[in-house]
Design a protein around this motif. Structure first.
Motif, PDB file in Angstrom:
ATOM      1  N   THR A 167       0.836  -1.197   0.000  1.00  0.00           N
ATOM      2  CA  THR A 167       0.000   0.000   0.000  1.00  0.00           C
ATOM      3  C   THR A 167       0.874   1.252   0.000  1.00  0.00           C
ATOM      4  O   THR A 167       1.759   1.398   0.843  1.00  0.00           O
ATOM      5  CB  THR A 167      -0.921   0.021   1.230  1.00  0.00           C
ATOM      6  OG1 THR A 167      -1.763  -1.135   1.208  1.00  0.00           O
ATOM      7  CG2 THR A 167      -1.793   1.273   1.233  1.00  0.00           C
ATOM      8  N   PHE A 168       0.625   2.128  -0.973  1.00  0.00           N
ATOM      9  CA  PHE A 168       1.334   3.406  -1.074  1.00  0.00           C
ATOM     10  C   PHE A 168       0.389   4.532  -0.668  1.00  0.00           C
ATOM     11  O   PHE A 168      -0.749   4.597  -1.151  1.00  0.00           O
ATOM     12  CB  PHE A 168       1.809   3.663  -2.504  1.00  0.00           C
ATOM     13  CG  PHE A 168       2.979   2.822  -2.930  1.00  0.00           C
ATOM     14  CD1 PHE A 168       4.275   3.294  -2.775  1.00  0.00           C
ATOM     15  CD2 PHE A 168       2.782   1.573  -3.473  1.00  0.00           C
ATOM     16  CE1 PHE A 168       5.366   2.525  -3.173  1.00  0.00           C
ATOM     17  CE2 PHE A 168       3.863   0.798  -3.880  1.00  0.00           C
ATOM     18  CZ  PHE A 168       5.152   1.269  -3.732  1.00  0.00           C
ATOM     19  N   SER A 169       0.878   5.404   0.190  1.00  0.00           N
ATOM     20  CA  SER A 169       0.082   6.576   0.529  1.00  0.00           C
ATOM     21  C   SER A 169       0.123   7.555  -0.634  1.00  0.00           C
ATOM     22  O   SER A 169       0.973   7.458  -1.530  1.00  0.00           O
ATOM     23  CB  SER A 169       0.645   7.250   1.788  1.00  0.00           C
ATOM     24  OG  SER A 169       1.933   7.791   1.522  1.00  0.00           O
ATOM     25  N   LYS A 170      -0.777   8.528  -0.622  1.00  0.00           N
ATOM     26  CA  LYS A 170      -0.787   9.535  -1.677  1.00  0.00           C
ATOM     27  C   LYS A 170       0.528  10.305  -1.713  1.00  0.00           C
ATOM     28  O   LYS A 170       1.061  10.606  -2.779  1.00  0.00           O
ATOM     29  CB  LYS A 170      -1.959  10.505  -1.475  1.00  0.00           C
ATOM     30  CG  LYS A 170      -3.327   9.899  -1.753  1.00  0.00           C
ATOM     31  CD  LYS A 170      -4.413  10.953  -1.589  1.00  0.00           C
ATOM     32  CE  LYS A 170      -5.787  10.374  -1.855  1.00  0.00           C
ATOM     33  NZ  LYS A 170      -6.848  11.402  -1.701  1.00  0.00           N
ATOM     34  N   SER A 171       1.069  10.611  -0.536  1.00  0.00           N
ATOM     35  CA  SER A 171       2.320  11.375  -0.487  1.00  0.00           C
ATOM     36  C   SER A 171       3.485  10.567  -1.061  1.00  0.00           C
ATOM     37  O   SER A 171       4.367  11.117  -1.734  1.00  0.00           O
ATOM     38  CB  SER A 171       2.627  11.802   0.951  1.00  0.00           C
ATOM     39  OG  SER A 171       2.773  10.678   1.800  1.00  0.00           O
ATOM     40  N   GLU A 172       3.492   9.262  -0.808  1.00  0.00           N
ATOM     41  CA  GLU A 172       4.551   8.425  -1.371  1.00  0.00           C
ATOM     42  C   GLU A 172       4.467   8.385  -2.888  1.00  0.00           C
ATOM     43  O   GLU A 172       5.490   8.431  -3.585  1.00  0.00           O
ATOM     44  CB  GLU A 172       4.446   7.003  -0.809  1.00  0.00           C
ATOM     45  CG  GLU A 172       4.883   6.869   0.637  1.00  0.00           C
ATOM     46  CD  GLU A 172       4.666   5.479   1.174  1.00  0.00           C
ATOM     47  OE1 GLU A 172       5.557   4.967   1.876  1.00  0.00           O
ATOM     48  OE2 GLU A 172       3.599   4.874   0.891  1.00  0.00           O
ATOM     49  N   PRO A 180      -1.695  16.392  -3.639  1.00  0.00           N
ATOM     50  CA  PRO A 180      -1.996  14.975  -3.431  1.00  0.00           C
ATOM     51  C   PRO A 180      -3.302  14.519  -4.066  1.00  0.00           C
ATOM     52  O   PRO A 180      -3.464  13.332  -4.377  1.00  0.00           O
ATOM     53  CB  PRO A 180      -2.057  14.858  -1.897  1.00  0.00           C
ATOM     54  CG  PRO A 180      -1.260  16.007  -1.387  1.00  0.00           C
ATOM     55  CD  PRO A 180      -1.491  17.113  -2.379  1.00  0.00           C
ATOM     56  N   THR A 232      -8.238   0.479  -3.574  1.00  0.00           N
ATOM     57  CA  THR A 232      -8.193   1.570  -2.599  1.00  0.00           C
ATOM     58  C   THR A 232      -8.184   0.981  -1.196  1.00  0.00           C
ATOM     59  O   THR A 232      -9.057   0.181  -0.850  1.00  0.00           O
ATOM     60  CB  THR A 232      -9.417   2.499  -2.749  1.00  0.00           C
ATOM     61  OG1 THR A 232      -9.423   3.067  -4.055  1.00  0.00           O
ATOM     62  CG2 THR A 232      -9.378   3.611  -1.716  1.00  0.00           C
ATOM     63  N   LEU A 246      -5.549   4.811   3.848  1.00  0.00           N
ATOM     64  CA  LEU A 246      -4.116   4.559   3.730  1.00  0.00           C
ATOM     65  C   LEU A 246      -3.557   4.897   2.353  1.00  0.00           C
ATOM     66  O   LEU A 246      -2.470   5.461   2.242  1.00  0.00           O
ATOM     67  CB  LEU A 246      -3.806   3.096   4.066  1.00  0.00           C
ATOM     68  CG  LEU A 246      -4.095   2.662   5.502  1.00  0.00           C
ATOM     69  CD1 LEU A 246      -3.822   1.170   5.670  1.00  0.00           C
ATOM     70  CD2 LEU A 246      -3.250   3.462   6.495  1.00  0.00           C
ATOM     71  N   GLY A 247      -4.257   4.533   1.299  1.00  0.00           N
ATOM     72  CA  GLY A 247      -3.741   4.819  -0.031  1.00  0.00           C
ATOM     73  C   GLY A 247      -4.199   3.806  -1.058  1.00  0.00           C
ATOM     74  O   GLY A 247      -5.346   3.367  -1.041  1.00  0.00           O
ATOM     75  N   TYR A 248      -3.260   3.391  -1.914  1.00  0.00           N
ATOM     76  CA  TYR A 248      -3.585   2.487  -3.023  1.00  0.00           C
ATOM     77  C   TYR A 248      -2.555   1.358  -3.111  1.00  0.00           C
ATOM     78  O   TYR A 248      -1.392   1.513  -2.715  1.00  0.00           O
ATOM     79  CB  TYR A 248      -3.590   3.256  -4.349  1.00  0.00           C
ATOM     80  CG  TYR A 248      -4.601   4.386  -4.401  1.00  0.00           C
ATOM     81  CD1 TYR A 248      -5.928   4.123  -4.715  1.00  0.00           C
ATOM     82  CD2 TYR A 248      -4.213   5.689  -4.116  1.00  0.00           C
ATOM     83  CE1 TYR A 248      -6.862   5.164  -4.757  1.00  0.00           C
ATOM     84  CE2 TYR A 248      -5.128   6.718  -4.153  1.00  0.00           C
ATOM     85  CZ  TYR A 248      -6.446   6.441  -4.467  1.00  0.00           C
ATOM     86  OH  TYR A 248      -7.376   7.465  -4.505  1.00  0.00           O
ATOM     87  N   ARG A 249      -2.996   0.257  -3.676  1.00  0.00           N
ATOM     88  CA  ARG A 249      -2.083  -0.867  -3.913  1.00  0.00           C
ATOM     89  C   ARG A 249      -2.556  -1.634  -5.139  1.00  0.00           C
ATOM     90  O   ARG A 249      -3.715  -1.562  -5.534  1.00  0.00           O
ATOM     91  CB  ARG A 249      -2.039  -1.818  -2.712  1.00  0.00           C
ATOM     92  CG  ARG A 249      -3.344  -2.584  -2.477  1.00  0.00           C
ATOM     93  CD  ARG A 249      -3.317  -3.382  -1.207  1.00  0.00           C
ATOM     94  NE  ARG A 249      -4.587  -4.050  -0.948  1.00  0.00           N
ATOM     95  CZ  ARG A 249      -4.955  -4.557   0.228  1.00  0.00           C
ATOM     96  NH1 ARG A 249      -4.119  -4.462   1.259  1.00  0.00           N
ATOM     97  NH2 ARG A 249      -6.118  -5.133   0.375  1.00  0.00           N
TER      98      ARG A 249
END
Length: 224
Positions: free
Chosen positions: A169-174, A188, A213, A217-220
């Motif tokens: 899982t990647f956060s938007k900021s990552e 973002p 989603t 946390l973000g996306y993967r």
């Protein structure tokens, strides 16, 4: 990893299915040539376990369509014929290796793993998911080994990042850090836009979304 097993003997087919499933293969079964040809056209596989003697024809007749749609996926041929000419015929038709019946299950798994390792080494610059392939050398995304799917630079970087770490899982900021230069203006919220665009280009409604989603946390990328 997805494996197509083509074998007309029911007991052997079920044994192979159980054996390979324990090794974490996602197994699809075919009992004859017609079923095998159908599955090679419908799905992408990491390998093919192919019996030569089928009730409706030679299993080798599957290989032309297999090589056309899945050129990098290895083929392990199973044959009851031990004569060297039969083995040569199979290899020349497009098989990567052969195993003569009866065989030891451990040897079959070892040969299958070795073939897949070699195939992955040949295509380490390609990320495959479903019927898509992202080529990191050519910077292209293809569907069914032929049709090119147009991606913007940001869409490409986003997809490559997710494919390099399936299930993470990647956060938007990552993800923003991957897309923009350090001194660039960042928003973002644009990640949602890029994800939405990618989903329209690569998702199939019958199989759900490749990009998941993770709420809060973000996306993967869905595990391959």
């Amino acid at each position: 990893m997805k494996l197509l097993i083509v074998e007309d003997d029911k007991a052997l087919r079920e044994m192979l299915s159980a054996l390979c499933s324990k090794e974490n293969f996602e197994v699809i079964l075919a009992a004859n040539l017609a079923e095998a040809c159908y599955w090679t056209q419908e799905l992408s596989f990491d390998a093919l376990l192919l019996d030569v003697g089928l009730p409706d024809g030679s299993g080798l007749n599957v290989l032309p369509s297999w090589r056309k749609t899945q050129p990098q996926a290895p083929v392990l041929m199973l044959t009851a014929r031990g004569h060297w000419t039969d083995k040569v015929a199979g290899l020349e038709a497009g098989a990567d290796d052969y195993l003569t019946k009866p065989f030891e299950p451990a040897e079959l798994l070892a040969r299958l793993r070795a073939l897949i390792r070699r195939a992955q080494q040949r295509t380490d610059h390609c990320f495959r998911f479903g019927n898509y392939c992202l080529d990191t050398r050519a910077k292209t995304l293809t569907r069914d080994n032929a049709e090119i799917v147009a991606l913007t630079r940001f869409e490409y970087v986003l997809l490559e990042t997710l494919l390099q770490h399936p299930g993470k899982t990647f956060s938007k900021s990552e993800l923003i850090d991957r897309l923009y230069e350090p001194d660039a203006e960042r928003d973002p919220n644009v990640i949602e836009v890029f994800v939405g665009r990618l989903r329209k280009k690569i998702d199939l409604s019958t199989q759900g979304s490749w990009i998941e989603t993770v709420r809060g946390l973000g996306y993967r990328l869905r595990c391959l």
